[in-house]
Enzyme design. Structure first.
Site, PDB file in Angstrom:
ATOM      1  N   ASN A  43       0.843  -1.410  -0.004  1.00 11.98           N
ATOM      2  CA  ASN A  43       0.130   0.282  -0.136  1.00 11.98           C
ATOM      3  C   ASN A  43       0.649   1.069  -0.065  1.00 11.98           C
ATOM      4  O   ASN A  43       1.997   0.675   0.855  1.00 11.98           O
ATOM      5  CB  ASN A  43      -0.591   0.409   1.276  1.00 11.98           C
ATOM      6  N   CYS A  82     -11.053  -2.866  -3.154  1.00 10.14           N
ATOM      7  CA  CYS A  82     -10.211  -4.104  -3.763  1.00 10.14           C
ATOM      8  C   CYS A  82     -11.038  -5.359  -3.959  1.00 10.14           C
ATOM      9  O   CYS A  82      -9.901  -5.721  -5.405  1.00 10.14           O
ATOM     10  CB  CYS A  82      -9.320  -4.204  -2.592  1.00 10.14           C
ATOM     11  N   CYS A 108     -10.884  -4.491   1.642  1.00 12.43           N
ATOM     12  CA  CYS A 108     -11.454  -3.509   1.433  1.00 12.43           C
ATOM     13  C   CYS A 108     -12.536  -3.278   0.112  1.00 12.43           C
ATOM     14  O   CYS A 108     -12.467  -4.249  -0.761  1.00 12.43           O
ATOM     15  CB  CYS A 108     -11.242  -2.796   1.604  1.00 12.43           C
ATOM     16  N   GLU A 138       0.522   5.796   0.468  1.00  7.49           N
ATOM     17  CA  GLU A 138      -0.352   6.363   0.783  1.00  7.49           C
ATOM     18  C   GLU A 138       0.208   8.380   0.629  1.00  7.49           C
ATOM     19  O   GLU A 138       0.998   8.150   0.087  1.00  7.49           O
ATOM     20  CB  GLU A 138      -0.928   6.016   2.758  1.00  7.49           C
ATOM     21  N   CYS A 193      -4.440   0.781  -2.463  1.00  4.46           N
ATOM     22  CA  CYS A 193      -4.382  -0.221  -1.137  1.00  4.46           C
ATOM     23  C   CYS A 193      -3.148  -1.549  -1.845  1.00  4.46           C
ATOM     24  O   CYS A 193      -3.137  -1.668  -3.050  1.00  4.46           O
ATOM     25  CB  CYS A 193      -5.373  -1.279  -1.119  1.00  4.46           C
ATOM     26  N   GLU A 205      -3.302  -4.495  -2.881  1.00  2.00           N
ATOM     27  CA  GLU A 205      -3.449  -5.765  -3.421  1.00  2.00           C
ATOM     28  C   GLU A 205      -4.510  -4.776  -4.927  1.00  2.00           C
ATOM     29  O   GLU A 205      -4.503  -5.468  -6.368  1.00  2.00           O
ATOM     30  CB  GLU A 205      -4.976  -6.163  -3.305  1.00  2.00           C
TER      31      GLU A 205
HETATM   32  N1  THU Z   1      -5.094  -1.462   3.105  1.00  2.00           N
HETATM   33  C1  THU Z   1      -4.612  -2.481   1.857  1.00  2.00           C
HETATM   34  O1  THU Z   1      -3.424  -2.233   1.562  1.00  2.00           O
HETATM   35  N2  THU Z   1      -5.299  -3.069   1.944  1.00  2.00           N
HETATM   36  C2  THU Z   1      -6.243  -3.430   2.211  1.00  2.00           C
HETATM   37  O2  THU Z   1      -7.352  -4.753   2.250  1.00  2.00           O
HETATM   38  C3  THU Z   1      -7.045  -3.260   3.302  1.00  2.00           C
HETATM   39  C4  THU Z   1      -6.285  -1.089   3.667  1.00  2.00           C
HETATM   40  C5  THU Z   1      -4.155  -0.370   3.417  1.00  2.00           C
HETATM   41  C6  THU Z   1      -4.622   1.145   3.068  1.00  2.00           C
HETATM   42  C7  THU Z   1      -4.451   2.034   3.737  1.00  2.00           C
HETATM   43  O3  THU Z   1      -2.974   2.467   3.036  1.00  2.00           O
HETATM   44  C8  THU Z   1      -4.353   1.729   5.310  1.00  2.00           C
HETATM   45  O4  THU Z   1      -4.051  -0.329   4.555  1.00  2.00           O
HETATM   46  C9  THU Z   1      -5.539   1.424   6.214  1.00  2.00           C
HETATM   47  O5  THU Z   1      -6.525   1.479   5.829  1.00  2.00           O
END
Ligand code: THU
Length: 165
Positions: free
Chosen positions: A62, A114, A111, A64, A73, A75
């Site tokens: 991920n 995704c 989420c 940000e 995210c 995935e």
């Molecule tokens: N996140 C992911 O990379 N994958 C997921 O399946 C759930 C959430 C990340 C997004 C964000 O950068 C952090 O986790 C917190 O939500």
């Protein structure tokens, strides 16, 4: 009136030992990729790993941003990279792992955004994509298909119906 019922099946493992060697390798690749995640705001580092039909393993994490919605995210980042660079290769399996294990030992599930992207990748793949969720030192859940996490997903067929009206 008809009442319908949806049943989702998945396999739970207490640890890595009962996984196949490829599943283990993929989960460890996802876990290792989580250490490079750029997650200074949530501090929640996620890694993902894909194995293609030709055996190539791809990873991502991920990313940000100070403007929060710009983040992506692990995935989704990986699926988009994979579909950009390996158009003709089928995806066999995707593993998703987090740097820190959560309090309950159970895996974190993708989420909603995704799940939608995983389902479309699976439709384009023309065969199921196995989904491995978990942490190398906690519980691991395996789904035979990404669609299992988003039954009744919106897809391009729905758009065609809307266009014909
Ligand atoms: N996140 C992911 O990379 N994958 C997921 O399946 C759930 C959430 C990340 C997004 C964000 O950068 C952090 O986790 C917190 O939500």
């Amino acid at each position: 009136m008809i009442k319908e019922k949806l049943v989702i099946e998945y396999t739970c493992f207490n640890n890595l030992n009962a996984l196949t060697s490829i599943q283990r390798e993929l989960l460890l690749a996802a876990f290792n990729a989580s250490s490079n995640a750029y997650a200074p705001y949530s501090k929640f580092q996620v890694g993902a790993a894909i194995i293609l039909e030709n055996g190539i393993i791809l990873t991502a994490n991920n990313q940000e941003n100070a403007a929060y919605p710009c983040g992506i995210c692990a995935e989704r980042n990986l699926i988009h990279y994979c579909k950009s660079n390996y158009i003709d290769q089928k995806i066999q399996s995707i593993a998703i792992s987090t740097r820190k294990n959560n309090m309950t030992r159970t895996p974190n599930a993708p989420c909603g955004l995704c799940r939608q992207v995983l389902v479309e990748a699976e439709i384009n793949n023309r065969s199921d994509i196995e989904l491995i969720l978990g942490h190398p030192e906690a519980e691991i859940w395996i789904f035979n298909s990404c669609n299992d996490l988003l039954p009744l997903a919106f897809n391009s067929k729905n758009l065609n119906i809307a266009n014909n009206d």
